[in-house]
Design an enzyme around this catalytic site. Structure first.
Site, short mmCIF file in Angstrom:
data_model
loop_
_atom_site.label_atom_id
_atom_site.label_comp_id
_atom_site.label_asym_id
_atom_site.label_seq_id
_atom_site.Cartn_x
_atom_site.Cartn_y
_atom_site.Cartn_z
N ALA A 96 0.85 -1.18 0.00
CA ALA A 96 0.00 0.00 0.00
C ALA A 96 0.89 1.24 0.00
CB ALA A 96 -0.90 -0.01 1.23
N GLY A 142 -0.45 -4.98 0.37
CA GLY A 142 -1.65 -4.74 -0.42
C GLY A 142 -1.60 -5.39 -1.79
N GLU A 165 3.44 -6.06 6.90
CA GLU A 165 2.74 -5.05 7.72
C GLU A 165 3.18 -5.05 9.17
OE1 GLU A 165 1.37 -6.91 5.47
OE2 GLU A 165 -0.09 -5.80 4.28
#
Lengths: 423, 396
Positions: A96, A142, A165
């Protein structure tokens, strides 16, 4: 006549990336900035992500908004199959866009933003036609979540998969916790998300994250097989359902918590524990888990831990940016084959430099070669070719003859004045 | 032996009149570490005949001609016998029927590419399992086998499976026609086995091959989506070929009738993973040096290692960017008309005895130019390991 010729493979290298209908100057039929859409001659639609103004694809709000619009077109046209891949040489999607996650303080705003992203990926997931993600290079965070929303994942053999993450004080937030724990053995899914480790294609294939590992030259064949449903699809086995059942989760979650607490105490690192809670409480229901993932992610993102880790991430990137000045040198000469000199030399050779390693005595050089061999065995694992080529580039130099052709000379002799003066 | 004897028999000079024997051979067997010297002695060329063996993989048979050519051009030699030979199987197997049958049972008919190659002359066609060759045909630097390098070339130049199969079917058809019309009679000698069996033609030819029938074959190297199959690749065979090179002085002295003149030769190298494109570089270099364009060459023999690789070379010469950047030309070199390329088929039907092929394509180019009344031709081949060799020939 003066002529400059470029090695054939350098001329042809850019053509290696299989871009289907875009190969011979085919233009996108869509109006979007980041996505290109075009059907090939077999009626398969290719949707390429080529994020504007950057060499690496990341998922940002506008990338997802455009994807939503592209999906509207695809829903209407109902092509035979949909291919999603990156048009960047660098890889699929690196994750992301972390920039958009900085400094946010209002969890409800984040929830709304994330929920919109979930809506887009759910829509991709629901498309009533075979969807294929073709993945080369980085497929992280993502990016992997988007790939998981496709029916098929075809990996090129240079791909790497991961959910990093947790290293930013977060867990996957675009449905990744749900989709991965329902696609593969949830214990392995949790391990992958808890550690943030990246997987090579062969490991991803073994776990069932990808359906095929191949080379660019066979991408068309793999896509055709997926489109006519002859590509063997990884299907979650009985075990996955069993391990996601309430009694299994009740049994497994406490163990996960114990192990995690040892390495990352909940007090300092809430993210891995939030991830375990998420699965332990909602692992039985995809819908409930997805809903809970959104609010859990939002909570984590506004937390001090995550914001600090995100800041560190940017500081580190800035530092990398400072250090990224290019150096055209190819030859390095290292003087002194002791522990430091030998290891510097080994490291340089591993990274493609031709290194002459000079010492007055043969024994230390022998020791350095031995350590280099051991190091390459560890970091190179099964990459026999790179190990061989690196050892080829590491040249023992008893008479210091490599110094004349070196672009850089590194002195690594013991800290003794007389010795230094001699050098 | 079996091709050398008739060649020497019809010469107006004695076998010991040669100055040198040079033989290309890729896989030298332990029994005969210098096969050139063994051949020289067994051909009755005398104990004082010096002989050496050359190895540059698939270019070995042409390297022997090139080396002889340069010796003669330097004026140090007048008469050289230059050849190429390949026999990967062990000699005893050839005569040992029970062993041959054992091999046949073990590997099954489909996987044995046992062929007789009757070339300029012939040696016994030995049965050999493909499996034993795999390592020899894998490039050590890139870990790709030759078939995989052809897959890569096909990908980079968008050669389809269909195009490769169509090329292979046409190659088979051309070879069958050449055999039927007797166009190979001037270069293929029947082979006589010790048990009296006579092998009078190359039996790798499959005139009934069509693009449709070839389409049914599975990929040979990269399953399941590869394009390179046993049907659109050269066949692994045994074979041998010799040519005689003579100086102007030797031609006069022995009143010889030369068939052709070597005008130029060149070797080039490139990344091993795209070795199939080797012919482009050496051939283009000759064209530049001789101030020719592609169209000035009236006939081409481009060794058919793989159909996809031949088609990749043709596509590359028509590719403007590639010709400018990689070959240093000002624009695309152009197209070679198909009737000017491998006019009587090639290794896809005849087979590719790696050490012999380079020699055979030079010889066949000469004979084909004579038959077609053409004057200027290039014989060229790709070479495993990432090289290419080319020879500019003028028919006399």
């Amino acid at each position: 006549m003066e002529e400059t010729r470029i090695p054939a493979l350098d001329v042809l290298g850019r053509r290696n990336l299989e871009l289907g209908p875009f190969v011979d100057g085919g233009q996108s039929v869509g109006p979007w900035v980041h996505w290109k859409l075009r059907a090939d001659q077999d009626g398969i639609v290719w949707l390429l992500l080529d994020k504007k103004g950057t060499s690496t694809n990341t998922l940002s709000e506008d990338v997802l908004t455009e994807l939503d619009a592209a999906l509207t077109t695809i829903e209407q046209d109902r092509p035979r199959a949909l291919v999603i891949r990156s048009a960047k040489q660098s890889g699929f999607i690196a994750g992301a866009d972390i920039n958009e996650l900085r400094g946010v303080t209002d969890p409800t705003k984040i929830e709304a933003l994330i929920a919109r992203g979930h809506g887009v990926l759910d829509r991709l997931d629901r498309l009533p036609l075979p969807t294929v993600a073709v993945i080369h290079g980085y497929c992280l965070g993502g990016g992997l979540e988007m790939a998981l929303a496709c029916d098929h994942r075809i990996a090129i053999d240079d791909a790497s998969f991961g959910f990093p993450e947790v290293l930013l004080g977060l867990h996957p937030g675009l449905g990744g916790t749900v989709r991965l724990s329902r696609l593969i053995n949830p214990v392995q899914a949790m391990t992958m998300m808890l550690t943030g480790k990246t997987l090579r294609p062969s490991a991803a294939k073994t776990l069932g994250i990808v359906d095929a590992v191949t080379q660019e030259r066979h991408v068309i064949g793999a896509i055709k097989a997926a489109a006519d449903r002859s590509l063997k699809l990884h299907r979650p086995g009985m075990l996955v359902g069993l391990l996601n059942s309430s009694p299994a989760r009740a049994l497994l979650a406490p163990r996960m918590r114990r192990e995690t607490e040892k390495r990352a105490p909940r007090r300092f690192y809430p993210a891995p524990h939030a991830l375990i809670d998420l699965w332990a409480e909602h692992g039985g229901s995809a819908a409930a888990m997805q809903k809970a993932e959104i609010s859990s992610f939002a909570r984590l993102l506004v937390s001090e831990t995550a914001q600090n880790l995100v800041r560190v991430f940017f500081l580190r990137n800035n530092l990398k940016g400072l250090a990224s000045g290019t150096w055209d040198g190819k030859r390095i000469h290292v003087i002194g084959a002791g522990a430091m000199g030998g290891d510097i030399a080994a490291w340089c050779a591993w990274h493609g430099f031709t290194v002459s390693l000079a010492d007055m005595k043969a024994e230390p050089i022998g020791g350095a070669i031995k350590r280099a061999t051991e190091l390459y065995g560890k970091i190179g694992r099964d990459n026999r070719r790179r190990i061989r080529d690196s050892l080829d580039r590491l040249i023992p130099d008893l008479r210091g003859e490599g110094v004349t052709s070196a672009d850089l000379i590194i002195e690594a002799v013991p800290e003794a004045l007389s010795l230094k003066q001699k050098v | 032996m079996q091709c050398g004897r008739p060649l020497l028999l019809r010469q107006p000079f004695a076998p010991d009149a040669f100055d040198q024997v040079i033989l290309g051979c890729v896989n030298v067997i332990a029994d005969e570490m210098n096969p050139a010297r063994v051949a020289a002695l067994r051909l009755g060329m005398g104990e004082s005949m010096t002989a050496f063996t050359v190895q540059i993989n698939c270019g070995s048979g042409m390297q022997s001609i090139d080396t002889a050519y340069r010796y003669i051009r330097e004026g140090v030699m007048d008469l050289v016998l230059a050849g190429g030979a390949e026999s990967l199987s062990h000699a005893p197997l050839v005569f040992n029927h029970s062993a041959v049958e054992w091999y046949a049972r073990m590997f099954g008919a489909r996987n044995i590419w046992a062929r007789l190659v009757a070339l300029l002359g012939v040696r016994p066609s030995f049965f050999k399992p493909v499996i034993g060759l795999e390592r020899g045909l894998t490039d050590p630097i890139t870990d790709l086998n030759m078939g995989q390098t052809a897959e890569l070339v096909a990908h980079l130049f968008h050669i389809s499976r269909r195009q490769a199969d169509e090329y292979a079917a046409e190659s088979q058809r051309r070879l069958a026609t050449a055999q039927r019309e007797g166009w190979l009679a001037a270069e293929v000698e029947p082979l006589f086995a010790r048990d009296g069996t006579v092998f009078d033609h190359d039996d790798g030819v499959r005139p009934d091959s069509t693009a449709d029938s070839l389409a049914k074959l599975k990929p040979a190297f990269e399953r399941p989506w590869g394009k390179v199959t046993a049907g659109n690749s050269s066949q692994i065979t045994d074979g041998a070929s010799w040519v005689i090179l003579a100086s102007e002085g030797a031609v006069k002295k022995h009143k010889l009738q030369p068939k052709a003149v070597i005008r130029d030769s060149e070797w080039s190298a490139l990344d091993p993973s795209i070795m199939g494109l080797g012919p482009l570089f050496c051939s283009t270099e000759i064209l530049k040096r001789q101030k020719y364009v592609l169209g000035d060459i009236e006939l081409w023999e481009l060794n058919e290692a793989f159909a996809a690789q031949v088609l990749g070379c043709l596509a590359a010469w028509e590719d403007d960017e590639f010709c400018r950047k990689a070959l240093g030309l000002s624009s695309a070199a152009g197209a070679i008309p198909r009737d000017r390329l491998n006019t009587d088929g090639g290794a896809i039907g005849i087979g590719h005895p790696v050490g012999a092929s380079g020699n055979r394509i030079v010889l066949h180019l000469i004979n084909a130019m004579h038959r077609l009344g053409l004057k200027r031709g290039i014989a060229t081949e790709c070479i495993g390991g990432g090289q290419g060799g080319a020879m500019l020939i003028e028919a006399v």
